[in-house]
Design an enzyme around this catalytic site. Structure first.
Site, PDB file in Angstrom:
ATOM      1  N   HIS A 248      -0.380   4.290   0.942  1.00 37.64           N
ATOM      2  CA  HIS A 248      -1.190   5.064   1.698  1.00 37.64           C
ATOM      3  C   HIS A 248      -1.471   4.223   3.125  1.00 37.64           C
ATOM      4  O   HIS A 248      -1.099   3.154   3.281  1.00 37.64           O
ATOM      5  CB  HIS A 248      -2.315   5.620   1.212  1.00 37.64           C
ATOM      6  CG  HIS A 248      -3.379   4.447   1.103  1.00 37.64           C
ATOM      7  ND1 HIS A 248      -3.175   3.787  -0.050  1.00 37.64           N
ATOM      8  CD2 HIS A 248      -4.362   4.053   1.724  1.00 37.64           C
ATOM      9  CE1 HIS A 248      -4.352   2.796  -0.134  1.00 37.64           C
ATOM     10  NE2 HIS A 248      -5.032   2.960   0.643  1.00 37.64           N
TER      11      HIS A 248
ATOM     12  N   LYS B 100       0.821  -1.228   0.003  1.00 42.66           N
ATOM     13  CA  LYS B 100       0.077   0.028   0.020  1.00 42.66           C
ATOM     14  C   LYS B 100       0.866   1.407  -0.005  1.00 42.66           C
ATOM     15  O   LYS B 100       1.823   1.032   0.398  1.00 42.66           O
ATOM     16  CB  LYS B 100      -0.974   0.125   1.160  1.00 42.66           C
ATOM     17  CG  LYS B 100      -2.100  -0.968   1.172  1.00 42.66           C
ATOM     18  CD  LYS B 100      -2.823  -0.815   2.447  1.00 42.66           C
ATOM     19  CE  LYS B 100      -3.290   0.297   2.833  1.00 42.66           C
ATOM     20  NZ  LYS B 100      -4.196   0.565   4.099  1.00 42.66           N
TER      21      LYS B 100
END
Length: 222
Positions: free
Chosen positions: A109, A107
């Protein structure tokens, strides 16, 4: 005969259709007289019981460990339910067992990265259903070592005790043995093919499958 814990697990797998006997074509092209699919442990009650089987096998092994790691994707629920079962195990007296798992893709974020859960630290037990090619274990060992932690063991449900390779060119060792030699860590299993054969020896309803399973082990097993 298999031990009490292994025997109970095999019966449990039979009850849920996870272990079946017959003729099954495997990914390698072999025709196997039995099939083990841990994905069929697929409701809350049986997954909870499965976690208790994993926890008991780990505690019974006497292995010293600090946390659990579940490789994506099958290992994620296995590590989770085993951590819960270990927290309730009487031998551990309420000890809290951290766990972590990985994503297939990082990921960019939130917390980011590929790892989720407790930070990898200390002696880490990798939890999976079976060992075939060993890909998920190899990736897990790399992530654990990269974090500065120590892979302590691999904990699986069933040791197939089976060699890889084609006819006339079978590997010298089973997938589990190769993994143990490659990484220098033990593989703990709740049950093995030898335990399954032990059950067949003493079960009049299932004994008809015994000769086929033994012949398969003699041809492909250790």
């Amino acid at each position: 005969m298999p031990g009490t814990h292994a025997l109970a697990f095999i019966r449990f797998a039979l009850e849920h259709g996870v272990l079946r006997f017959g003729e099954f074509k495997t990914k390698s092209g072999r025709v196997s007289p039995y099939f083990f699919n841990a994905g069929l442990f697929n409701d809350g009650a049986c997954v909870g019981r499965l976690g208790r089987f994993y926890a008991e096998a780990l505690v019974h092994s006497g292995l010293e460990f600090d946390m659990l790691f579940g490789p994506a994707y099958k290992g994620i629920p296995l590590a989770t339910t085993t951590a819960v079962a270990l927290a309730e195990h009487p031998v551990l007296a309420g000890r809290r067992i951290p766990f972590a798992f990985n994503r297939k893709e990082a990921k960019d974020h939130g917390e980011g990265g590929v790892l989720v859960g407790a930070p990898l630290a200390g002696r880490v037990v990798i939890i999976d259903d079976v060992v075939t090619a060993g890909t998920s274990v190899r990736e897990s060992v790399g992530m654990i070592r990269a974090a500065g932690a120590q892979p302590a063991a691999v904990l699986i449900a069933m040791d197939r005790m089976e060699r890889a390779g084609s006819e006339g060119n079978l590997s010298e060792h089973s997938a589990v043995q190769d993994l143990e030699q490659t990484y220098g860590i033990p593989v703990i299993s709740i049950a093995s093919l030898a335990d399954v054969i032990g059950l067949l020896d003493g079960d009049q309803e299932l004994i008809a499958h015994r000769d086929a399973v033994i012949a398969y082990r003699e041809r492909y097993g250790i």
